[in-house]
Design an enzyme around this catalytic site. Sequence first.
Site, short mmCIF file in Angstrom:
data_model
loop_
_atom_site.label_atom_id
_atom_site.label_comp_id
_atom_site.label_asym_id
_atom_site.label_seq_id
_atom_site.Cartn_x
_atom_site.Cartn_y
_atom_site.Cartn_z
N PHE A 1 0.83 -1.20 0.00
CA PHE A 1 0.00 0.00 0.00
C PHE A 1 0.86 1.25 0.00
O PHE A 1 1.79 1.38 0.81
CB PHE A 1 -0.89 0.04 1.24
CG PHE A 1 -2.11 -0.83 1.18
CD1 PHE A 1 -3.32 -0.33 0.73
CD2 PHE A 1 -2.04 -2.17 1.57
CE1 PHE A 1 -4.45 -1.14 0.67
CE2 PHE A 1 -3.16 -2.98 1.51
CZ PHE A 1 -4.37 -2.47 1.06
N ASP A 2 0.54 2.18 -0.89
CA ASP A 2 1.05 3.54 -0.78
C ASP A 2 0.43 4.14 0.49
O ASP A 2 -0.57 3.62 1.00
CB ASP A 2 0.65 4.33 -2.04
CG ASP A 2 1.04 5.78 -1.95
OD1 ASP A 2 2.19 6.07 -1.58
OD2 ASP A 2 0.18 6.64 -2.25
N LEU A 3 1.00 5.24 0.99
CA LEU A 3 0.47 5.84 2.22
C LEU A 3 -0.36 7.10 1.93
O LEU A 3 -1.58 7.09 2.08
CB LEU A 3 1.63 6.16 3.16
CG LEU A 3 1.29 6.74 4.54
CD1 LEU A 3 0.35 5.83 5.32
CD2 LEU A 3 2.55 7.01 5.34
N ASP A 4 0.29 8.16 1.47
CA ASP A 4 -0.41 9.43 1.21
C ASP A 4 -1.37 9.28 0.03
O ASP A 4 -0.96 8.90 -1.07
CB ASP A 4 0.59 10.55 0.88
CG ASP A 4 1.56 10.81 2.03
OD1 ASP A 4 1.11 10.80 3.18
OD2 ASP A 4 2.75 11.05 1.76
#
Length: 214
Positions: A9-12
């Site tokens: 998963f990417d965060l931002d």
Amino acid sequence: MSGKPTLFFDLDGTLIDSEPGIINGIQHVFASMQQPVPDAASLRPWIGPPMRDSFQSVFGEEAQVAQALALYRQRYDTLGWTELTVYTGIPELIATLKAAGHRLAVVTSKNERSARQILANLPFGTSFEEIVGASDDGQRRFKSDLIAEALRRLSLSAEACVMIGDRRMDIEGAVHHQMRCVGVLWGFGDREELTTAGAGAIVQTPAELEACFA
């Protein structure tokens, strides 16, 4: 392939809406360096790419880039990292995917220290087996390199994983590794950006994303 894929998963823009902390931090840098301060709308595209490269596009000299990064991190480390909200449906999504047997990791262009600080303070943060972010020296900051580091740390092959993110960098990083990828539309990128980058699937809600792995 057999078995459940590991999900990166990417965060931002994927797990959290971190726009206030990032925008306020960038504006703080411009003000501190006595430059005209851009408005929030013009700074939204800065969310996702490595911050070092965005500052380099404005401040040509390396000394100025270093100063800008130091000012940004100083504010972000003390205040900016708290200026965020978790997207609706994300805690439930993470709980469901974890319970279903997926290994989960965060792979973000955000500085790794900041990413770990944020996730340590989110109720679902412990669901992630690994958190890979940009190195302090900026050597590891592009998505393809971050994905490579995540694969190394978790001893996984690209075909055993899926990258999930909201910007073209997430998709392009996955494509570089011939990794499956899903673009999400609740973050900072749009459908055209994700499609052009080569997203294998695009979803509008966390429930749709969950359905991809049901």
